[in-house]
Design a protein around this motif. Sequence first.
Motif, short mmCIF file in Angstrom:
data_model
loop_
_atom_site.label_atom_id
_atom_site.label_comp_id
_atom_site.label_asym_id
_atom_site.label_seq_id
_atom_site.Cartn_x
_atom_site.Cartn_y
_atom_site.Cartn_z
N VAL A 46 3.16 15.38 -2.22
CA VAL A 46 3.59 14.34 -3.17
C VAL A 46 2.61 14.31 -4.33
O VAL A 46 1.39 14.18 -4.13
CB VAL A 46 3.65 12.96 -2.49
N MET A 47 3.13 14.43 -5.53
CA MET A 47 2.27 14.45 -6.71
C MET A 47 1.62 13.07 -6.91
O MET A 47 2.26 12.04 -6.73
CB MET A 47 3.08 14.81 -7.95
N PRO A 48 0.34 13.06 -7.29
CA PRO A 48 -0.33 11.78 -7.54
C PRO A 48 0.39 10.92 -8.57
O PRO A 48 0.39 9.69 -8.47
CB PRO A 48 -1.72 12.21 -8.03
N ARG A 53 0.85 -1.18 0.00
CA ARG A 53 0.00 0.00 0.00
C ARG A 53 0.89 1.23 0.00
O ARG A 53 1.85 1.32 0.77
CB ARG A 53 -0.90 0.02 1.23
N VAL A 54 0.58 2.18 -0.85
CA VAL A 54 1.34 3.42 -0.93
C VAL A 54 0.53 4.54 -0.30
O VAL A 54 -0.60 4.82 -0.72
CB VAL A 54 1.67 3.77 -2.40
N ASP A 55 1.09 5.16 0.73
CA ASP A 55 0.47 6.30 1.40
C ASP A 55 1.29 7.55 1.09
O ASP A 55 2.51 7.55 1.26
CB ASP A 55 0.43 6.10 2.92
N THR A 88 3.74 -1.19 3.80
CA THR A 88 3.29 0.17 3.56
C THR A 88 4.48 1.02 3.13
O THR A 88 5.52 1.03 3.80
CB THR A 88 2.65 0.78 4.82
N VAL A 89 4.32 1.71 2.02
CA VAL A 89 5.33 2.65 1.54
C VAL A 89 4.80 4.06 1.79
O VAL A 89 3.75 4.44 1.25
CB VAL A 89 5.63 2.46 0.04
N VAL A 90 5.48 4.80 2.63
CA VAL A 90 5.08 6.16 2.96
C VAL A 90 5.92 7.12 2.14
O VAL A 90 7.15 7.15 2.25
CB VAL A 90 5.26 6.45 4.46
N LEU A 91 5.26 7.92 1.31
CA LEU A 91 5.95 8.87 0.44
C LEU A 91 5.92 10.26 1.05
O LEU A 91 4.87 10.74 1.46
CB LEU A 91 5.29 8.90 -0.94
#
Length: 297
Positions: free
Chosen positions: A61-63, A54-56, A93-96
Amino acid sequence: MINNRKRGWNLWLAAVLWAGCFLFLTLGNTACALQPVGTEAPAPAVAERTIGVRVDSMAGVMPESAAEIQQAAEATQRFFAEQAGLQLNNPVTVVLVPDRPAFIQEVIQRFHISELEARRVAKGVDALAGNGLIVLNVSGVPTTRQRTFLTAHELTHQYQRLLAGNQAGQVKWMLEGMAEAVAAQVVDRQGYFQLQQYRDNWLNGLRSTGQRPGLEEMVLAQDWSRSLDRYGSPVTYKTAGLAVLLLQDQQGLKKICGYFSRLGQQESPENAFYHALGFSMADYVAEYQTKWLRPAS
């Protein structure tokens, strides 16, 4: 392990095992660090759908960047499923985050460490990884190819931990080299850069380098750190990456995964390597450094 930027373990490894760097086209791109021992990241929320990534995204952060990293994560999962029959057994989980200051603050919050420690472990890197959690600074990886490479690199460590648990990092050049090799293959699959170009550029770049580490200098965590300090991140990472990429050319990904599986069964690195691959680690190290890295006449 990167362009403007990439690993015992408790969450992952016991110290800063990564250093950030600029990796030119001839040396690829990656950067990340691993959570120090004694800290615990909060358990990521379980996705409603099947186990996966899951990318949060934080504000700023640009879509488009989030979509690229999600695509890279899915491509990496497909790669491991198809090539090694592996699937994640826990969500990741990847937090950007949008920039360096936000990266430091998120590291402090997610890994429950002081600002001083956060700046130390995140010095020069664009990702920090724990068990089931990756924090990634999007501004440090400005192109789609770089984002794909870094995402695949980081997720490879999750698969290594799936196979070997806390034992995965016993030989650093195998740990980091596999992550580099897989990342190059995922980038190739996504059509951003050909695997043969990575292979040739890494090989030619290393052969032309005046100083580079031997694989025997990159076994333990402290060895890896010394190599980063002495030779720099590009040369260190690509020495390991090319070694595992050529090993995979010979033996296939499943056998390399078999090495990590055997580590998880408490075999020594030497025995795990021999039983999984059919020859000794020492023999491969000698072959790699004499046959492949010797400058062409």
